[in-house]
Design an enzyme around this catalytic site. Sequence first.
Site, short mmCIF file in Angstrom:
data_model
loop_
_atom_site.label_atom_id
_atom_site.label_comp_id
_atom_site.label_asym_id
_atom_site.label_seq_id
_atom_site.Cartn_x
_atom_site.Cartn_y
_atom_site.Cartn_z
N HIS A 24 -5.35 -5.45 -7.05
CA HIS A 24 -4.01 -5.02 -6.63
C HIS A 24 -3.00 -5.06 -7.76
O HIS A 24 -1.80 -5.17 -7.54
CB HIS A 24 -3.49 -5.84 -5.45
CG HIS A 24 -4.43 -5.90 -4.30
ND1 HIS A 24 -4.85 -4.77 -3.63
CD2 HIS A 24 -5.06 -6.93 -3.71
CE1 HIS A 24 -5.69 -5.11 -2.66
NE2 HIS A 24 -5.85 -6.42 -2.70
N GLU A 82 -0.06 -6.19 7.51
CA GLU A 82 0.11 -4.75 7.35
C GLU A 82 -1.21 -4.06 7.64
O GLU A 82 -2.28 -4.62 7.39
CB GLU A 82 0.51 -4.43 5.90
CG GLU A 82 1.97 -4.15 5.73
CD GLU A 82 2.36 -3.87 4.27
OE1 GLU A 82 1.48 -3.58 3.44
OE2 GLU A 82 3.56 -3.95 4.00
N ARG A 138 13.93 -5.68 -10.70
CA ARG A 138 13.89 -6.04 -12.11
C ARG A 138 13.38 -4.87 -12.93
O ARG A 138 12.98 -3.85 -12.38
CB ARG A 138 12.94 -7.22 -12.31
CG ARG A 138 11.55 -6.87 -11.75
CD ARG A 138 10.50 -7.88 -12.08
NE ARG A 138 9.33 -7.75 -11.26
CZ ARG A 138 8.30 -6.93 -11.49
NH1 ARG A 138 8.33 -6.13 -12.55
NH2 ARG A 138 7.27 -6.89 -10.69
N LYS A 170 9.63 -9.35 1.01
CA LYS A 170 9.04 -8.11 1.52
C LYS A 170 9.42 -7.83 2.97
O LYS A 170 9.61 -6.68 3.34
CB LYS A 170 7.53 -8.15 1.36
CG LYS A 170 7.10 -8.06 -0.11
CD LYS A 170 5.61 -8.04 -0.26
CE LYS A 170 5.28 -8.52 -1.64
NZ LYS A 170 4.44 -7.73 -2.45
P1 ADP Z 1 2.89 -7.00 -5.23
O1 ADP Z 1 4.18 -7.63 -4.85
O2 ADP Z 1 1.84 -7.97 -5.55
O3 ADP Z 1 3.09 -5.92 -6.26
P2 ADP Z 1 2.56 -4.83 -3.31
O4 ADP Z 1 2.95 -4.91 -1.89
O5 ADP Z 1 3.42 -4.03 -4.20
O6 ADP Z 1 2.38 -6.29 -3.88
O7 ADP Z 1 1.08 -4.26 -3.37
C1 ADP Z 1 0.35 -4.22 -4.56
C2 ADP Z 1 -0.85 -3.30 -4.40
O8 ADP Z 1 -1.69 -3.72 -3.32
C3 ADP Z 1 -0.51 -1.86 -4.05
O9 ADP Z 1 -0.20 -1.09 -5.19
C4 ADP Z 1 -1.77 -1.40 -3.35
O10 ADP Z 1 -2.78 -1.08 -4.26
C5 ADP Z 1 -2.20 -2.63 -2.60
N1 ADP Z 1 -1.64 -2.63 -1.23
C6 ADP Z 1 -0.54 -3.25 -0.82
N2 ADP Z 1 -0.31 -3.06 0.50
C7 ADP Z 1 -1.31 -2.27 0.92
C8 ADP Z 1 -1.68 -1.72 2.20
N3 ADP Z 1 -0.96 -1.96 3.30
N4 ADP Z 1 -2.79 -0.96 2.27
C9 ADP Z 1 -3.55 -0.73 1.17
N5 ADP Z 1 -3.27 -1.22 -0.03
C10 ADP Z 1 -2.17 -1.99 -0.17
P1 ADP Z 2 5.01 -4.44 -12.33
O1 ADP Z 2 5.29 -4.84 -10.93
O2 ADP Z 2 6.16 -4.51 -13.26
O3 ADP Z 2 4.28 -3.17 -12.39
P2 ADP Z 2 3.21 -6.62 -12.27
O4 ADP Z 2 3.05 -6.40 -10.82
O5 ADP Z 2 1.99 -6.80 -13.10
O6 ADP Z 2 4.00 -5.45 -12.93
O7 ADP Z 2 4.18 -7.86 -12.44
C1 ADP Z 2 4.91 -8.03 -13.62
C2 ADP Z 2 4.80 -9.42 -14.11
O8 ADP Z 2 5.43 -10.30 -13.25
C3 ADP Z 2 3.43 -9.92 -14.28
O9 ADP Z 2 3.49 -10.77 -15.38
C4 ADP Z 2 3.18 -10.69 -12.98
O10 ADP Z 2 2.21 -11.68 -13.17
C5 ADP Z 2 4.54 -11.27 -12.76
N1 ADP Z 2 4.99 -11.45 -11.39
C6 ADP Z 2 5.47 -10.50 -10.58
N2 ADP Z 2 5.91 -11.02 -9.44
C7 ADP Z 2 5.72 -12.34 -9.52
C8 ADP Z 2 5.98 -13.44 -8.64
N3 ADP Z 2 6.55 -13.29 -7.46
N4 ADP Z 2 5.64 -14.66 -9.06
C9 ADP Z 2 5.07 -14.84 -10.25
N5 ADP Z 2 4.81 -13.85 -11.12
C10 ADP Z 2 5.12 -12.63 -10.76
MG MG Z 3 4.26 -4.28 -6.03
#
Ligand code: ADP
Ligand code: ADP
Ligand code: MG
Length: 501
Positions: free
Chosen positions: A237, A202, A294, A118
């Site tokens: 989240h 953040e 992906r 990230k």
């Molecule tokens: P992940 O890798 O787990 O998907 P993301 O950075 O995409 O993490 O964040 C997942 C979710 O967490 C977002 O869709 C949002 O709902 C929440 N989120 C992430 N960053 C922020 C932020 N800076 N402020 C508010 N909500 C956040």
């Molecule tokens: P998407 O990002 O495709 O909307 P999710 O955030 O739910 O969906 O993640 C997709 C799948 O990958 C889920 O099964 C989640 O648990 C897994 N996943 C995503 N990122 C990671 C990670 N960095 N390590 C382990 N599992 C992950």
């Molecule tokens: Mg995400």
Amino acid sequence: MGKIKKILVANRGEIALRIMRSAKEMGIQTVAVFSDADRTMPFVRYADEAVAIGAAPSSASYLVMEKIIAAAKQTGADAIHPGYGFLSERESFAEQVKKSGLTFIGPGAAAIKILGNKIAAKETAKKLKVPLVPGTEHAISDMSEAEIEATRIGFPVLLKAAAGGGGKGMRIVEKKEELATQFERATSEALSAFGDGSVFIEKYIASPRHIEIQVLADTHGNSVYLFERECSIQRRHQKLIEEAPSPVMTESLRKKMGESAVALAKASGYVNAGTVEFLVDEKMNYYFLEMNTRLQVEHPVTELITGIDIVKEQIKIAQGEKLSFTQNDLQINGHAIELRVNAEDPYEQFLPNVGKLSVYRKPSGPGVRVDDGYEEGMEIPIYYDPMISKLITYGQNRDEAISRMERAIAEYQITGVKSTLEFGKWVMGHEQFRNGETNTKFIEQYFSPEHLSIPSDDEMEAAAIVAAMIVANGKKNHVNNNEQPATTSSRWKKNRLNIEL
Ligand code: ADP
Ligand code: ADP
Ligand code: MG
């Protein structure tokens, strides 16, 4: 490169099956790999060949690169599709696959390295002047730095694992006093969950929408965006309901966000399908969040509104083909919504509720697509994601997609495990959702399990006691009235248990 003849799918469940279906349509043979827990799963039978790769825990099977690559060699596969989760975003896997002389159906290791982290991804976005969520531009090394940075950014802040994913590795810090404990926890969690303890900070954006852009890029320098998906209905989240297009998107913002996403992909030498995620605030300002290198869980909603099979495009790109369309050829038709049908208990904070699918009957009919990986009578293993299926509906417009989702949920029968079906029904009927007024706080703000028309375990127990008392009373008084104790079917029909003594 060149034509792919046999693909090994390094994944399980619905996504393995979904990938194999596209391969089959292209005349490509498929190989499944499976753990001991998955021996009888539909994706294993569907594949032309299947190789057992170890014990149920994913660390002994789906995460073991050597076993998967050996299975590909053994079966003469020439390509590997990683699906989502598991090894899909490990740069070392993409690299090993390539080194073994196989095609990785996804981006190159270098692009995964830049965009999968990230912090590194935000650095690239910044150079391209893509707006970012305010925060630190590097990993925080110690508590004193964390305090300085968090104060500068302003509370509440979010501590995030640079290598995080799947909604894991995030901690909200409301005030300074909580920072030390949370920083320590975030760091150790990141290390144990992702093997990388880097944490950054953040600004925590209040009630944003989550809107993401699907990108496709070929090896000839062509890239397009397949518009947006809105995924604001989340818990922990993590997404539960996604739709395309976003109900609030405008033509000009779509173009701006789409072009930002394509620029990011181009600048990183990105090839294949990927998703650029953004947060959008009330004023419709958008901020880059991360890129998922992906295939995404919710890709079907994009397929339905664009008519493009994203998995087929992934395979064609991996074969070295040029994209057969340009941005101008693409257009949005209709509206699609996806509900993640998870084996989770909405009464218990959506915690996994795995078990046996004693009844499993899926919906069908116009505008309904079910991507699933289980059959009636099967156990949902505790080792993996508790997702049973993805229920996707399509309509000429959002209203039709919503009413089809309601109809499909009513047709869907699942017993034996608790699922998110009733929750989905509640969302579809919610005024704010129907008006397109969603944000990532939707569940927190509006949802309470009492809204569901299924009884909780406590209510079931209470009903059983009441029923027993009614029967006992009836016997004692020799009264034979017509009132029946609540039966399973009437319990499901009634909005709430409503038995009077
Ligand atoms: P992940 O890798 O787990 O998907 P993301 O950075 O995409 O993490 O964040 C997942 C979710 O967490 C977002 O869709 C949002 O709902 C929440 N989120 C992430 N960053 C922020 C932020 N800076 N402020 C508010 N909500 C956040
Ligand atoms: P998407 O990002 O495709 O909307 P999710 O955030 O739910 O969906 O993640 C997709 C799948 O990958 C889920 O099964 C989640 O648990 C897994 N996943 C995503 N990122 C990671 C990670 N960095 N390590 C382990 N599992 C992950
Ligand atoms: Mg995400």
